[in-house]
Design a protein around this motif. Sequence first.
Motif, PDB file in Angstrom:
ATOM      1  N   ALA A 131      40.500  29.178  40.573  1.00 36.72           N
ATOM      2  CA  ALA A 131      40.101  30.204  41.544  1.00 36.72           C
ATOM      3  C   ALA A 131      39.215  29.640  42.646  1.00 36.72           C
ATOM      4  N   LYS A 132      39.507  30.055  43.870  1.00 39.26           N
ATOM      5  CA  LYS A 132      38.722  29.621  45.031  1.00 39.26           C
ATOM      6  C   LYS A 132      37.960  30.778  45.673  1.00 39.26           C
ATOM      7  N   SER A 133      38.106  31.974  45.087  1.00 39.00           N
ATOM      8  CA  SER A 133      37.408  33.142  45.623  1.00 39.00           C
ATOM      9  C   SER A 133      37.161  34.113  44.476  1.00 39.00           C
ATOM     10  N   VAL A 134      36.283  35.079  44.715  1.00 35.85           N
ATOM     11  CA  VAL A 134      36.014  36.097  43.700  1.00 35.85           C
ATOM     12  C   VAL A 134      37.298  36.862  43.370  1.00 35.85           C
ATOM     13  N   GLU A 135      38.118  37.118  44.400  1.00 39.73           N
ATOM     14  CA  GLU A 135      39.373  37.841  44.188  1.00 39.73           C
ATOM     15  C   GLU A 135      40.300  37.065  43.252  1.00 39.73           C
ATOM     16  N   GLU A 136      40.429  35.758  43.481  1.00 37.97           N
ATOM     17  CA  GLU A 136      41.300  34.941  42.637  1.00 37.97           C
ATOM     18  C   GLU A 136      40.762  34.847  41.212  1.00 37.97           C
ATOM     19  N   PHE A 137      39.453  34.770  41.059  1.00 38.18           N
ATOM     20  CA  PHE A 137      38.833  34.684  39.737  1.00 38.18           C
ATOM     21  C   PHE A 137      39.145  35.940  38.915  1.00 38.18           C
ATOM     22  N   ILE A 138      38.888  37.095  39.519  1.00 40.91           N
ATOM     23  CA  ILE A 138      39.090  38.363  38.804  1.00 40.91           C
ATOM     24  C   ILE A 138      40.576  38.646  38.613  1.00 40.91           C
ATOM     25  N   ALA A 139      41.354  38.557  39.689  1.00 39.97           N
ATOM     26  CA  ALA A 139      42.787  38.876  39.615  1.00 39.97           C
ATOM     27  C   ALA A 139      43.523  37.924  38.677  1.00 39.97           C
ATOM     28  N   GLY A 140      43.197  36.626  38.751  1.00 38.34           N
ATOM     29  CA  GLY A 140      43.869  35.648  37.890  1.00 38.34           C
ATOM     30  C   GLY A 140      43.586  35.891  36.421  1.00 38.34           C
ATOM     31  N   THR A 141      42.349  36.256  36.112  1.00 34.32           N
ATOM     32  CA  THR A 141      41.978  36.538  34.723  1.00 34.32           C
ATOM     33  C   THR A 141      42.746  37.749  34.202  1.00 34.32           C
ATOM     34  N   PHE A 142      42.707  38.841  34.944  1.00 41.15           N
ATOM     35  CA  PHE A 142      43.390  40.056  34.478  1.00 41.15           C
ATOM     36  C   PHE A 142      44.907  39.876  34.446  1.00 41.15           C
ATOM     37  N   ARG A 143      45.472  39.291  35.493  1.00 43.54           N
ATOM     38  CA  ARG A 143      46.936  39.114  35.540  1.00 43.54           C
ATOM     39  C   ARG A 143      47.421  38.295  34.343  1.00 43.54           C
TER      40      ARG A 143
ATOM     41  N   THR B 259      41.702  44.776  38.706  1.00 52.25           N
ATOM     42  CA  THR B 259      41.159  43.920  39.764  1.00 52.25           C
ATOM     43  C   THR B 259      40.477  44.760  40.840  1.00 52.25           C
ATOM     44  N   ALA B 260      41.145  45.821  41.285  1.00 53.55           N
ATOM     45  CA  ALA B 260      40.561  46.693  42.313  1.00 53.55           C
ATOM     46  C   ALA B 260      39.266  47.339  41.808  1.00 53.55           C
ATOM     47  N   LEU B 261      39.280  47.754  40.559  1.00 53.34           N
ATOM     48  CA  LEU B 261      38.093  48.359  39.962  1.00 53.34           C
ATOM     49  C   LEU B 261      36.920  47.383  39.980  1.00 53.34           C
ATOM     50  N   PHE B 262      37.178  46.152  39.562  1.00 57.64           N
ATOM     51  CA  PHE B 262      36.105  45.161  39.499  1.00 57.64           C
ATOM     52  C   PHE B 262      35.664  44.676  40.873  1.00 57.64           C
ATOM     53  N   LEU B 263      36.589  44.454  41.773  1.00 56.43           N
ATOM     54  CA  LEU B 263      36.196  43.978  43.091  1.00 56.43           C
ATOM     55  C   LEU B 263      35.359  45.018  43.823  1.00 56.43           C
ATOM     56  N   GLY B 264      35.736  46.270  43.693  1.00 59.04           N
ATOM     57  CA  GLY B 264      34.930  47.332  44.310  1.00 59.04           C
ATOM     58  C   GLY B 264      33.574  47.455  43.640  1.00 59.04           C
ATOM     59  N   GLY B 265      33.573  47.325  42.313  1.00 61.14           N
ATOM     60  CA  GLY B 265      32.337  47.476  41.559  1.00 61.14           C
ATOM     61  C   GLY B 265      31.399  46.301  41.690  1.00 61.14           C
ATOM     62  N   ILE B 266      31.924  45.098  41.676  1.00 63.34           N
ATOM     63  CA  ILE B 266      31.094  43.894  41.742  1.00 63.34           C
ATOM     64  C   ILE B 266      30.281  43.877  43.036  1.00 63.34           C
ATOM     65  N   ARG B 267      30.907  44.257  44.134  1.00 66.49           N
ATOM     66  CA  ARG B 267      30.205  44.210  45.425  1.00 66.49           C
ATOM     67  C   ARG B 267      29.074  45.233  45.504  1.00 66.49           C
ATOM     68  N   ALA B 268      29.136  46.256  44.635  1.00 69.55           N
ATOM     69  CA  ALA B 268      28.100  47.274  44.649  1.00 69.55           C
ATOM     70  C   ALA B 268      26.963  46.960  43.676  1.00 69.55           C
ATOM     71  N   LEU B 269      27.111  45.902  42.851  1.00 73.52           N
ATOM     72  CA  LEU B 269      26.081  45.580  41.855  1.00 73.52           C
ATOM     73  C   LEU B 269      24.878  44.934  42.534  1.00 73.52           C
TER      74      LEU B 269
ATOM     75  N   LEU C 128      43.916  31.378  30.423  1.00 72.34           N
ATOM     76  CA  LEU C 128      42.843  32.089  31.117  1.00 72.34           C
ATOM     77  C   LEU C 128      41.880  31.102  31.782  1.00 72.34           C
ATOM     78  N   ARG C 129      41.502  30.062  31.057  1.00 71.25           N
ATOM     79  CA  ARG C 129      40.589  29.065  31.625  1.00 71.25           C
ATOM     80  C   ARG C 129      41.195  28.390  32.845  1.00 71.25           C
ATOM     81  N   ALA C 130      42.466  28.037  32.749  1.00 69.81           N
ATOM     82  CA  ALA C 130      43.134  27.368  33.872  1.00 69.81           C
ATOM     83  C   ALA C 130      43.111  28.256  35.115  1.00 69.81           C
ATOM     84  N   GLU C 131      43.364  29.542  34.955  1.00 71.31           N
ATOM     85  CA  GLU C 131      43.338  30.476  36.089  1.00 71.31           C
ATOM     86  C   GLU C 131      41.949  30.554  36.698  1.00 71.31           C
ATOM     87  N   ARG C 132      40.932  30.636  35.855  1.00 71.24           N
ATOM     88  CA  ARG C 132      39.567  30.787  36.378  1.00 71.24           C
ATOM     89  C   ARG C 132      39.093  29.511  37.056  1.00 71.24           C
ATOM     90  N   ILE C 133      39.429  28.368  36.509  1.00 69.35           N
ATOM     91  CA  ILE C 133      39.019  27.088  37.103  1.00 69.35           C
ATOM     92  C   ILE C 133      39.695  26.880  38.459  1.00 69.35           C
TER      93      ILE C 133
END
Length: 201
Positions: free
Chosen positions: A85-97, A188-198, A78-83
């Motif tokens: 990441a170069k975008s919010v999409e990669e951070f969220i998607a990589g963690t969940f995947r 990922t879709a849930l979080f990306l849609g939600g994060i932008r609305a926070l 999980l840490r390797a995926e998050r580190i």
Amino acid sequence: MSDTALGKREQTKVANREAILDAARKVFAEQGFGATTVRDIIRATDLASGTFYNYFKSKEEVFQAIQDESALRIRPRLRAERIRAKSVEEFIAGTFRTFFEYVASDRATFAVARKNSDILRVRMDTPETIAGFEELRVDIQLAIDQGLLPRIDADFLMASMVGVAFETGERMLMRDRIDPKAASDFATALFLGGIRALPTS
């Protein structure tokens, strides 16, 4: 005592501990935590009854060890995926995947979790699990500081991601077809849609 004898003794200790954990996973998944006794776990091994207590004091300690071993296996991925990441999409998607792929590959441990969801909710405070949650919070804060994520509450985002990951992972395993990609895409879709609305701070 020779190095060979010491090495063999250490191997035996590791094998005995693993035999107890494997037996406990099986018994907890079949009977549930509440109905399982230490005697049930011992009977599911080839070990003498006294051997159990050389490694664990109780079934609670065994359950904690199962949870901690699982956390130790997944945390570096999980840490390797998050580190990476170069975008919010990669951070969220990589963690969940990464998490859902791990859940699918380690069904035995998560079968224990599903059968014992009442005790699991209480036992989320194991040292390795807590350390994993803290790593996620730190990685979120780092991503915020680097401008990868918006300036949102890192604690709330960590808690939300953990909750969605565990609950969605549990539901994924209940389905006829276990599909980590579908679970990851949904979360990922849930979080990306939600994060932008926070609201940002």
